[in-house]
Structure formats: C-alpha cells, structure tokens
Design an enzyme around this catalytic site. Structure first.
Site, PDB file in Angstrom:
ATOM      1  N   ASP A  36      28.454  17.075   8.611  1.00  0.00           N
ATOM      2  CA  ASP A  36      28.907  17.288   7.233  1.00  0.00           C
ATOM      3  C   ASP A  36      29.136  18.758   6.909  1.00  0.00           C
ATOM      4  O   ASP A  36      28.786  19.643   7.694  1.00  0.00           O
ATOM      5  CB  ASP A  36      27.909  16.673   6.228  1.00  0.00           C
ATOM      6  CG  ASP A  36      26.457  16.964   6.594  1.00  0.00           C
ATOM      7  OD1 ASP A  36      26.203  17.937   7.335  1.00  0.00           O
ATOM      8  OD2 ASP A  36      25.574  16.233   6.136  1.00  0.00           O
TER       9      ASP A  36
ATOM     10  N   ASP B 267      15.841  10.732   0.227  1.00  0.00           N
ATOM     11  CA  ASP B 267      16.377   9.499  -0.354  1.00  0.00           C
ATOM     12  C   ASP B 267      16.953   8.578   0.727  1.00  0.00           C
ATOM     13  O   ASP B 267      17.614   7.593   0.421  1.00  0.00           O
ATOM     14  CB  ASP B 267      17.442   9.820  -1.416  1.00  0.00           C
ATOM     15  CG  ASP B 267      18.601  10.635  -0.853  1.00  0.00           C
ATOM     16  OD1 ASP B 267      18.633  10.889   0.378  1.00  0.00           O
ATOM     17  OD2 ASP B 267      19.493  11.029  -1.634  1.00  0.00           O
TER      18      ASP B 267
ATOM     19  N   HIS C 140      19.174   9.504   3.035  1.00  0.00           N
ATOM     20  CA  HIS C 140      20.536   9.798   3.482  1.00  0.00           C
ATOM     21  C   HIS C 140      20.545  10.262   4.933  1.00  0.00           C
ATOM     22  O   HIS C 140      19.585  10.856   5.423  1.00  0.00           O
ATOM     23  CB  HIS C 140      21.246  10.805   2.558  1.00  0.00           C
ATOM     24  CG  HIS C 140      20.751  12.211   2.614  1.00  0.00           C
ATOM     25  ND1 HIS C 140      20.646  13.012   1.496  1.00  0.00           N
ATOM     26  CD2 HIS C 140      20.333  12.994   3.635  1.00  0.00           C
ATOM     27  CE1 HIS C 140      20.208  14.202   1.844  1.00  0.00           C
ATOM     28  NE2 HIS C 140      20.003  14.220   3.138  1.00  0.00           N
TER      29      HIS C 140
ATOM     30  N   GLU D  93      24.714   9.142   0.879  1.00  0.00           N
ATOM     31  CA  GLU D  93      23.656   8.956  -0.106  1.00  0.00           C
ATOM     32  C   GLU D  93      23.461   7.474  -0.425  1.00  0.00           C
ATOM     33  O   GLU D  93      24.350   6.656  -0.155  1.00  0.00           O
ATOM     34  CB  GLU D  93      24.029   9.709  -1.399  1.00  0.00           C
ATOM     35  CG  GLU D  93      24.240  11.212  -1.220  1.00  0.00           C
ATOM     36  CD  GLU D  93      22.929  12.000  -1.122  1.00  0.00           C
ATOM     37  OE1 GLU D  93      21.899  11.441  -0.697  1.00  0.00           O
ATOM     38  OE2 GLU D  93      22.945  13.195  -1.470  1.00  0.00           O
TER      39      GLU D  93
HETATM   40  P1  PGA Z   1      15.911  18.770   6.239  1.00  0.00           P
HETATM   41  O1  PGA Z   1      17.169  17.906   5.818  1.00  0.00           O
HETATM   42  O2  PGA Z   1      15.894  18.769   7.741  1.00  0.00           O
HETATM   43  O3  PGA Z   1      16.169  20.124   5.681  1.00  0.00           O
HETATM   44  O4  PGA Z   1      14.707  18.098   5.678  1.00  0.00           O
HETATM   45  C1  PGA Z   1      17.365  16.671   6.412  1.00  0.00           C
HETATM   46  C2  PGA Z   1      18.540  15.970   5.761  1.00  0.00           C
HETATM   47  O5  PGA Z   1      18.756  16.149   4.554  1.00  0.00           O
HETATM   48  O6  PGA Z   1      19.232  15.222   6.462  1.00  0.00           O
END
Ligand code: PGA
Length: 252
Positions: free
Chosen positions: A67, A136, A138, A143
């Site tokens: 992304d 959440d 994702h 999302e």
């Molecule tokens: P993080 O993010 O490794 O900073 O916890 C993970 C994500 O949002 O996929």
C-alpha cells in the site's frame, strides 16, 4: 495456518526473516510482497544483515508493496516509498527498478489500481507475501467492511488506523485519509503468506482473525482460507489465542 511462537520481537523477526531468506535462496527471481509499519522493521534488518554477509542476494528478485498513502508524494518522509528505501531497499543489492509501490500521486486512482494489478500479474503473482495486522484486523489498508475487496483499490482509513498511525505525524490531522492498497484477491493469490505480529495490543484481533468467523468485519479472517499461511507471533500477541482458542490445537 502454521503457527510459530516466538518469545519476543527479536526472535519473531529472526524466525520470519529465515522464511524470506530461504525463499530468495531457493528462487532468486522471487516476487516478494512487502509491508510497512513498525512490525517488519526487525525482519528487514535481518535481511539486510544476511545480504551484507553474502548469504542471500536480491539481485534477481522483484518486490511489490501492499500500500501507499494517497495524495502523498513519494519523497515525503512518511511515504511508504521512503519507508521501504530507508528500511530495506537502500541497504540491499536489489535493483530499484524491480521494486514497486502504488503511486500515491496518481491523478486517476482507479487507473493506477488497475495498472498495479496488471503489474503484479505480469510478474506471475507474488511468491511470498509479508503481512502485519492492524488493531482493527486490516491487512494492507483493507479496513473492516461489509465485503472483501478484490483488486487494488483506493480506501478511506478508519479512525482506528488514523489513531494508530498518528505517531508518525505531527498530529492526527496530518495523517492522510486515503490510501491505495492491494486488495484481498492479490493477497490471497500469493503462493505463501508470512504474517508477523507482536505485542499484547494485537492479541485480541489475532484471536478474532484466526479463531473467529470469516467475515469482512475482520479483514484478516479471510486468511483462514489460504492454504499456506505462517503466523510468526510473540508470546504477548498469542496470549488470547492460547487461552481461548477452541477451534484447533495449533496455538496451544
Ligand atoms: P504496525 O502496523 O506494524 O505498525 O503495528 C501493522 C499494520 O497496520 O498492518
């Protein structure tokens, strides 16, 4: 799902890095799906070390990323383009021309999404996809929703994601509201998936994702349908699964 329990973040990073090292050793022309966020940084450091020691080479590999923030120039320090260069690409022997992220400045987001999917298809798909997970549920920036996305698409970030990512910006107001993300189709079509998760704050969503129902309200739950997922997680992240999972014996 194959579960590997690590005692802490460092061990999680070392174990997961071995999967990527083995993949590029066995197939030097591998196509990797890479991820950003705090979780993969230790894994990338391990790959940089192995590459510097001459144990692996990325000379013939290709990468695509999950992304990119939409509306953010790639030279912005918080762009995922900058992140990947700072944390991996600038320190390994990969050809920068073989690395690609969605173009967050594309005027026509839909055209960029289609071009991104076509690029992945032209590479023959992803051999090994790295995933983290959001609070959440994702994966990428897919999302929670009432349906699973298909191809690369432009999404609006949830308040929870904005809250989680504001640590990288001066304030929550500075976090971009939109992103381009690979959809579930390309993620699920990856031949192998390695997910890395650490920390107690991810324990509940990990349980919901792998031990709960498959639902777009928990995007990562779709991984239950993938035939080759390896979850490398530390003890804190596995704490709820270990205590409450009744669906299988994999996390006991
Ligand atoms: P993080 O993010 O490794 O900073 O916890 C993970 C994500 O949002 O996929």
């Amino acid at each position: 799902m194959k579960l590997i329990a690590a005692k802490d973040y460092d061990q999680m990073s070392q174990i997961a890095a071995r999967y990527f090292a083995a993949q590029v050793l066995l197939k030097p022309t591998s196509v990797f799906g890479f991820a950003t966020g705090s979780t993969p940084i230790g894994l990338y450091k391990e790959l940089i070390r192995k590459n510097a020691e001459g144990k692996i080479t990325f000379k013939y590999a290709h990468t695509v990323n999950l992304d990119e923030y939409y509306g953010m120039p790639r030279d912005h320090e918080q762009s995922y383009y900058s992140f990947m260069h700072a944390n991996l690409f600038d320190h390994i022997d990969i050809d920068p021309a073989n690395t690609r992220l969605p173009n967050g400045m594309a005027e026509d987001a839909d055209a960029e999404c289609r071009a991104y999917d076509e690029h992945i298809a032209s590479l023959g798909g992803v051999d090994m996809q790295l995933l983290g997970i959001g609070h959440d549920g994702h994966i990428g920036f897919n999302e929670p929703s009432d349906h699973f996305s298909l191809g690369t698409n432009c999404v609006t970030l949830t308040e929870m994601t904005i809250e989680a990512n504001k640590r990288f910006f001066a304030s929550a107001n500075d976090v971009p509201r939109k992103a381009l993300t690979m959809g579930m189709r390309e993620i699920m079509q990856a031949k192998k998936i390695v997910m890395v998760v650490n920390g107690k704050d991810k324990a509940q969503i990990l349980y919901d994702s792998f031990c709960g129902p498959i639902t777009p309200a928990v995007p990562a739950s779709i991984l239950q349908l993938h035939p080759d997922v390896t979850l490398v997680a530390d003890e804190a992240a596995l704490s709820v699964m270990k205590e409450h999972c009744k669906c299988c014996k994999c996390c006991k």
